[in-house]
Enzyme design. Structure first.
Site, PDB file in Angstrom:
ATOM      1  NE  ARG A  49      19.147  66.248  16.174  1.00  0.00           N
ATOM      2  CZ  ARG A  49      18.218  66.237  17.106  1.00  0.00           C
ATOM      3  NH1 ARG A  49      17.094  66.929  16.926  1.00  0.00           N
ATOM      4  NH2 ARG A  49      18.383  65.544  18.205  1.00  0.00           N
TER       5      ARG A  49
ATOM      6  CD  GLU B  60      18.688  37.732 -10.650  1.00  0.00           C
ATOM      7  OE1 GLU B  60      17.784  37.322 -11.401  1.00  0.00           O
ATOM      8  OE2 GLU B  60      18.907  37.261  -9.522  1.00  0.00           O
TER       9      GLU B  60
END
Lengths: 381, 88
Positions: free
Chosen positions: A270, A244
């Site tokens: 932007r 994991e």
């Protein structure tokens, strides 16, 4: 030393991204708001082969090696913005499928793995208790052998996928006098008398991944539901954690790549003070730092996975990767929000959710502090 | 004779590793048959340190399913486990 993916892995990666971008991102803002698990997405992932990636073909899996699995999960994290769904899939793979594959009898593997791989069943494990988190082996759930059955009593908390589970691998102590050596693992199926979901839990992030508490009250399971041998619970848990810790953050790499690209694009388009905001060193520096963290995260995680593929137990490398990647993802999400300014803070831009989802990465599968204890412990401290 | 020397070497190296682990845990003496988990010498993290040590020192490969209490219960048990692997 070879850092390149094969042509097949590249092609698979592209397939996963295309699948994830096309099939897994609908209505995510609503699902996150309503803490709604994406059942359809789960089934689609299973059909695509995600849940069965590391499981041998004889049990219905894809038979992929760990590096290919990491490659696919990274691609899933890039294409799929539902980090909760990906977390649920990871929990299913590493805490149910892998322990069954490594420690199950042939009968148990044949009984459960094909159903888990196909997504028909959801598998979970239940280790954490209200009084035992990082100190997992101080658990209080008890098991008692009675003839051809085991009786389980206790409660578990922070159990991912609890409400969905068809089978649970429950850790309980058969012989508390032996301490951790008494811990054993038992398979409990949904509907077993004495097994219940006691309380749904609500979270800051990963809200599309369900979580709850479980209760076991005189819960009887047949002796053949013992996973591994009596007393092998710690081995099962630690082996599961090793997989994991290496694999669960692979999707973070994809998410970091996605945030880097989104932020770069925004910083290019932007304009403020007559020029793209990316031309300002403060913003450009953040983009560069996002890239540096991504590259370092990749190297650490790939190395841990490669060592595992060589049959090693990369305890140190997995712990280092877990700490670094989880913290890098949080910082990258913060930077992405900052670059997007007020828009980044708005739910509809879907960046603030990345930060909420990323924060738990430093907690699950062993906190950052526990990983550092592991690393320091290997230095004799 | 060579095998005997090898066996002694294996046990000595394991004893030394366990002795150092015991010292860190404040356990002053460990016999060959004493349970390392029950006596607190080897904890969950310690097992993996031990596995890494065995893999590196004796060039053996240890699978997930082999990391169980019976293989790492005592110095004598670890020695049997390693020698079995070396003699395979």
């Amino acid at each position: 030393m070879n850092f390149s993916w094969t042509d097949e892995q590249h092609a698979f990666r592209r397939e996963v991204i295309k699948f994830a971008q096309g099939e897994l991102n609908d209505d995510l803002i609503e699902r996150d708001r309503n803490e709604q698990f994406f059942c359809e997405g789960w089934k689609k992932c299973a059909k695509f082969g995600i849940q069965g990636l590391p499981i041998p073909e004889e049990y219905g899996g894809g038979g992929a090696d760990i590096l290919t699995t990491v490659c696919a999960l990274e691609a899933l994290g890039y294409g799929c913005r539902d980090n909760g769904l990906i977390f649920s899939i990871n929990a299913h793979m590493w805490s149910a499928e892998i322990p069954l594959l490594s420690f199950g009898t042939e009968e148990q593997k044949k009984q459960y793995l094909p159903r888990l791989v196909s997504g028909e069943w959801v598998g979970i494990h239940a280790m954490t208790e209200p009084g035992s988190g990082s100190d997992a082996y101080s658990l209080k759930t008890r098991a008692e052998r009675k003839g051809d059955r085991y009786i389980l009593n206790g409660s578990k908390t922070f159990i991912t996928n609890a409400q969905l589970a068809d089978m649970v691998i429950v850790f309980a102590n058969l012989d508390p006098a032996k301490g951790p050596a008494g811990i054993s693992a038992f398979i409990v199926e949904k509907g077993t008398p004495g097994f219940s979901i006691s309380k749904k839990l609500h979270k800051m992030g990963l809200r599309t991944s369900p979580m709850a508490e479980l209760a076991f009250t005189d819960c009887e399971v047949p002796a053949q539901n013992l996973l591994g041998k009596e007393g092998s619970g710690t081995a099962i848990f630690t082996a599961s954690m090793e997989w994991e810790r290496i694999c669960i953050l692979a999707s973070h790499l994809g998410a970091m790549q996605r945030m880097l690209e989104t932020s770069t694009s925004y910083a290019t388009d932007r304009k403020q003070f007559g020029q793209p905001i990316g031309k300002f060193p403060a913003v450009a520096g953040k983009i560069a730092e996002m890239d540096i963290r991504l590259e370092a995260s990749r190297l650490l995680l790939y190395k841990a996975a490669w060592l595992k593929s060589q049959g090693k137990h990369p305890l140190r490398e997995a712990a280092i990767a877990k700490v670094f990647v989880s913290e890098a993802c949080i910082k990258t999400a913060q930077d992405a929000i900052q670059i997007h300014g007020g828009y980044g803070y708005m739910t509809e831009f879907q960046i603030e959710r990345e930060l909420r989802d990323a924060i738990s990465g430093t907690i699950y599968s062993g906190t950052t502090e526990v990983q550092k204890m592991i690393i320091a412990g290997l230095h004799g401290l | 004779m060579t095998e005997q020397v090898e066996n002694v070497n294996v046990k000595d190296q394991i004893r030394e590793f366990v002795r150092e682990a015991a010292q860190r845990k404040g356990v002053s003496e460990v016999t060959d048959d004493q349970s390392l988990v029950e006596s607190g010498v080897i904890d969950s993290l310690g097992i993996f340190r031990l596995v890494a040590f065995l893999e590196e020192s004796f060039r053996v490969r240890i699978g997930d399913e082999e990391i169980v209490g019976e293989n790492f219960e005592s110095i004598a048990g670890i020695e049997r486990f390693v020698l079995n692997k070396l003699n395979r």
